[in-house]
Design an enzyme around this catalytic site. Structure first.
Site, PDB file in Angstrom:
ATOM      1  N   GLU A   1     -35.050 -12.452 -15.663  1.00 49.15           N
ATOM      2  CA  GLU A   1     -33.642 -12.585 -16.047  1.00 49.15           C
ATOM      3  C   GLU A   1     -33.338 -13.987 -16.547  1.00 49.15           C
ATOM      4  OE1 GLU A   1     -32.164  -9.775 -16.237  1.00 49.15           O
ATOM      5  OE2 GLU A   1     -33.822  -8.841 -15.186  1.00 49.15           O
TER       6      GLU A   1
ATOM      7  N   GLU B   1     -36.714  -7.338 -23.949  1.00 48.25           N
ATOM      8  CA  GLU B   1     -37.339  -7.015 -22.666  1.00 48.25           C
ATOM      9  C   GLU B   1     -38.809  -7.418 -22.621  1.00 48.25           C
ATOM     10  OE1 GLU B   1     -35.524  -6.516 -20.343  1.00 48.25           O
ATOM     11  OE2 GLU B   1     -33.689  -5.769 -21.231  1.00 48.25           O
TER      12      GLU B   1
END
Length: 866
Positions: free
Chosen positions: A318, A340
């Protein structure tokens, strides 16, 4: 599905018509338990004249004006389908919408949770991919960035955490009670899906990161740019005693050190908050400066080191998004993979080089690669640059291709261009596109410039194609001496059979006199075409030839027969954890492919698992052995459940610490009706006693033990034991564990009633309640009782898809798909369903994948019989 399904063409048309400047968002959280007030004032620029719309999913709308003129509003259902229509002219505009919106229980929009431990209420938002519209009126697409101001009215004792630093003043709530007004502003442009709202009586711990930035464009190299970041960590009050904040802050600081050293751009969002929130669907979400994590990461019971490693991986994943995703955002969801994949790759490399988890690449090879290989061999596989024609299609692609294959390919790209060139290209990308939007082509151009290599062919090979190549060892030997060695590459499957360029290492390993298998030589090279010779090894000796040593590329491995035989016989003696992991992976992929019998994989696990030192690899191997037993073993082998239970029991009794706990946890997920010894072990654990030296018995393990005995049909007083354990542990985790245990009861009435409850279109289950009931429904050994629902799953599929939110529909349909029905009739039922015209793409994919796994299980059971 019941939501606005924005298409890429609609998004492009809207972006060409307007530029958004600012959202002023007012939320009133004092209006009761089901709804909250939402007022949004949006200032934007019309770039021309035309028709468009703004997104909102509200219970009711009281005011909607454009430049002070009331808008025509249709039916609520129509607004959900197509948004609020707007007629835009060139120039400045102000849009104001006042509405009542609904709290969520599905983990989408603004989720509301009441903690059963103390009655405290907690809220958090989750907006990716396009759920910001559930909370405030917005142009909900990633390329329409804007600044924000927040004014949030909340009960007086609550904290409110957003992307901004908030100031608090006293006010009165809509309920007439004293309240607090929390105000703040975000001055850097953000996409709507990255906005965050969290509120409640959260427990808070603070710290400060202090570091320096190298490679900074505006600071001379001999004068590091100093960085200071206020940090906070939040969790529920009932979890505060379990929050290991010092460890979390240490790993956060290590992440900032690594990214500042390599990304060349200071963390851009002021403060950095990390919130552990309840009933979260995913691992975490990269809201700028206010990252949310599932609060199962606050460990209230003992877990293995692997769980701590995965939590650290998630923290670093993150954090990487703060640069790749938040600072520089994809133009449209077609580049979701890049968001991602980059974060997955960055988390692995930073974890390996900056934290205590220095074998993170071994975990990556064992866990992420396994996920990617499985996804990439399904008929639903897709190119890494996937179809993103609309939001519903995008939501199907949060998968092993988008995350794990993409990250594997980026690791390959880093090896291909070189580490320094790769990071130099990344730094240029951030500097060029800061606070804006960019595409993969932009990144590729920066990498090509930094490395001096033409990457267009590489991108076509790896990003536009499907399937996985196989690299096979072709060797001629005189005894142990190599006379010729080459790598044969087979075309990527499933797909068009493309050959790709691979950067690989090849290692030679031998059994030393001290009984340890070590590498004796290594060469790194590019593999191109169908056959690549390796003359460097001619004349050398080896027991094991390992292609793709160090796991540089993305490919299945086929060892030569002598190497395979040696690896399987000596897997516990291989010193290097990466080499050992690659041998485990090769054995598992052979089992899935039907070239190694499932019972032989279980025998391999029995021989080598208890000697495995990498806890991540061990947990993956035990999961694979359990899966092989359930799906690939010929059921006519009457002792297969006992064989697996004996393997796990032996591991539990002969090991200690994390290794022991991993074996006990795996045993609890195994059919135990025929294993009196395992049932007795779990009877003691469920009673709170430790039957094994060193085994720590706590809440989670007691629930796992009780549920295992219930699923085996050996707990006659199941209801009383569930009630007693629930009374002893009055926690949210215990409440969910009780639902799972109840659903695990092996009676037809229980399975029928649970199936009916979770498939009811009007059920009131939260997302985690649904998930735990599904786990109990499908508990080990439940297959015969679930046969009654083989047809119902297909009959209910379309109504569920059309009436539930995307997240709930995917979880429900994946859970009720009759994967327990491994029969030709089961495959035919799925095939008949797929013959229907105009099935939604996402629904078709769920059924197609389920059918493919049934077919694989049928083939592998037949092979196991051989």
């Amino acid at each position: 599905m019941s939501s606005i399904n924005l298409t890429q063409l609609e998004a492009e048309a809207r972006a060409s018509l307007l530029k958004v400047h600012h959202y002023a968002i007012e939320l009133d959280l004092t209006r009761g338990e089901t709804e909250f007030g939402s007022t949004t004032t949006i200032t934007f620029e019309g770039l021309g004249q035309g028709e468009t719309f703004i997104d909102l999913r509200a219970h009711s709308i009281s005011v909607a004006t454009l430049d002070g003129v009331p808008l025509e509003l249709g039916q609520a259902a129509e607004l959900e389908k197509s948004g609020i229509p707007l007629t835009i002219t060139e120039g400045h505009h102000e849009l104001r919408i006042e509405a009542l919106c609904s709290y969520s229980r599905t983990g989408q929009g603004l989720h509301r949770f009441v903690d059963p431990a103390d009655g405290e209420v907690y809220l958090y938002s989750q907006f990716e991919t396009a759920d910001a519209k559930r909370v405030f009126a917005c142009f909900d697409q990633p390329d329409l960035k804007a600044t924000y101001s927040f004014a949030i009215t909340a009960p007086q004792q609550w904290k409110v955490i957003t992307n901004a630093t908030m100031e608090v003043t006293e006010t009165t709530g809509a309920d007439g009670k004293p309240a607090s007004l929390h105000t703040g502003a975000v001055d850097t442009p953000l996409s709507t899906y990255l906005v965050a709202f969290c509120a409640g009586n959260y427990f808070e711990v603070t710290d400060t990161y202090r570091g320096s930035l190298t490679h900074h464009a505006e600071t001379p190299a001999d004068q590091p740019h100093e960085v200071e970041i206020p940090m906070a960590i939040y969790c529920r009050q009932s979890l505060a005693k379990h929050l290991d904040a010092d460890t979390l802050f240490t790993q956060t600081k290590q992440g900032f050190d690594f990214y500042h050293a390599n990304f060349g751009y200071a963390y851009p969002f002021g403060k950095y908050d990390q919130l552990f929130v309840p009933e979260f669907n995913m691992g975490a979400m990269e809201n700028a400066g206010a990252v949310t994590f599932r609060d199962e990461y606050v460990f209230s019971s003992k877990v293995t080191r692997y769980r701590y490693e995965r939590r650290c991986d998630t923290i670093l994943h993150e954090m990487a998004h703060m640069w790749f995703g938040d600072l520089v955002t994809m133009q449209w969801w077609g580049d979701l993979w890049l968001n991602e994949s980059f974060a997955t790759w960055a988390a692995a490399i930073s974890q390996a080089e900056a934290t205590e988890f220095d074998t993170a690449w071994v975990t990556f090879a064992s866990v992420e690669k396994s996920w990617a290989y499985q996804q990439d061999q399904l008929p639903s596989t897709h190119p890494i640059t996937a179809d993103a024609t609309d939001i519903e299609t995008v939501e199907q692609n949060f998968d092993g291709i988008t995350y794990a294959k993409g990250a594997s390919v980026l690791k390959q790209l880093q090896a291909y261009v070189g580490r320094e060139a790769f990071f130099a290209g990344v730094r240029k990308h951030f500097a060029t596109h800061a606070f804006g939007n960019a595409t993969f082509d932009d990144l590729l151009a920066a990498l090509a410039e930094a490395s001096g290599r033409d990457l267009s062919g590489w991108a076509q090979q790896w990003l536009k194609t499907t399937g996985v190549n196989t690299l096979a060892t072709k060797v001629e030997k005189d005894g142990r001496r190599i006379t010729r060695l080459a790598i044969e590459q087979r075309g990527a499957q499933p797909g068009a059979g493309e050959l790709r360029d691979h950067r690989v290492a090849v290692g030679l390993y031998s059994l030393a006199p001290d009984g340890v298998v070590r590498r004796t030589n290594r060469v790194e090279l590019d593999v191109t075409g169908a056959l690549t010779e390796i003359p460097e090894f001619a004349g050398q000796e080896a027991d094991l030839i390992l292609i793709n040593d160090e796991d540089l590329t993305y490919a299945l491995l086929e060892l030569d027969p002598a190497s395979l035989e040696f690896a399987l016989a000596n897997i516990d003696r291989i010193e290097d954890p990466m080499a050992r992991s690659l041998c485990w992976s090769a054995a598992w992929e052979m089992t899935r492919a039907g070239t190694m019998r499932a019972r032989d994989f279980i025998a391999l696990a029995a021989r080598g698992a208890k000697h495995e030192t990498e806890i991540a690899v061990l947990e993956r191997v035990l999961l694979q052995a359990t899966s092989a037993n359930a799906r690939f073993v010929d059921p006519s082998w009457e002792g297969h459940n006992v064989a697996l239970a004996d393997l796990l029991l032996a591991g539990a009794k002969e090991t200690t610490g994390d290794i022991q706990l991993a074996f006990v946890q795996a045993l609890s997920r195994t059919p135990l009706a025929e294993s009196p010894e395992a049932l007795e072990l779990f009877a003691q654990i469920a009673a709170g006693e430790s039957p094994l030296p060193g085994l720590e018995v706590d809440e989670d393990l007691r629930w796992a033990a009780l549920t295992a005995r219930i699923a085996a049909g050996k707990q006659e007083d199941a209801k009383e034991r569930i009630d007693a354990l629930s009374a002893e542990y009055r926690t949210a985790a215990s409440e969910l564990a009780a639902l799972r245990a109840q659903a695990a009861l092996p009676t037809q009435d229980t399975k029928d009633s649970v199936f009916a409850e979770i498939t009811a279109l009007d059920n009131t289950l939260s997302n985690l309640q649904l998930r735990h009931k599904l786990e109990g429904l499908r508990a080990p050994g439940a297959g015969p009782l679930l046969q009654a629902h083989n047809s119902a799953a297909f009959e209910l599929a379309l109504p569920l898809w059309e009436n539930l939110s995307s997240e709930v529909a995917l979880v429900t349909l994946g859970g009720i798909y009759p994967s327990w029905d491994i029969s030709q009739e089961g495959v035919q039922r799925a095939a008949a369903f797929l013959e229907q015209d105009n099935l939604p793409g996402g629904l078709r994919r769920v059924i197609l994948e389920g059918k493919a796994e049934q077919e694989r299980a049928l083939r592998n059971r037949a092979f196991d019989r051989s």
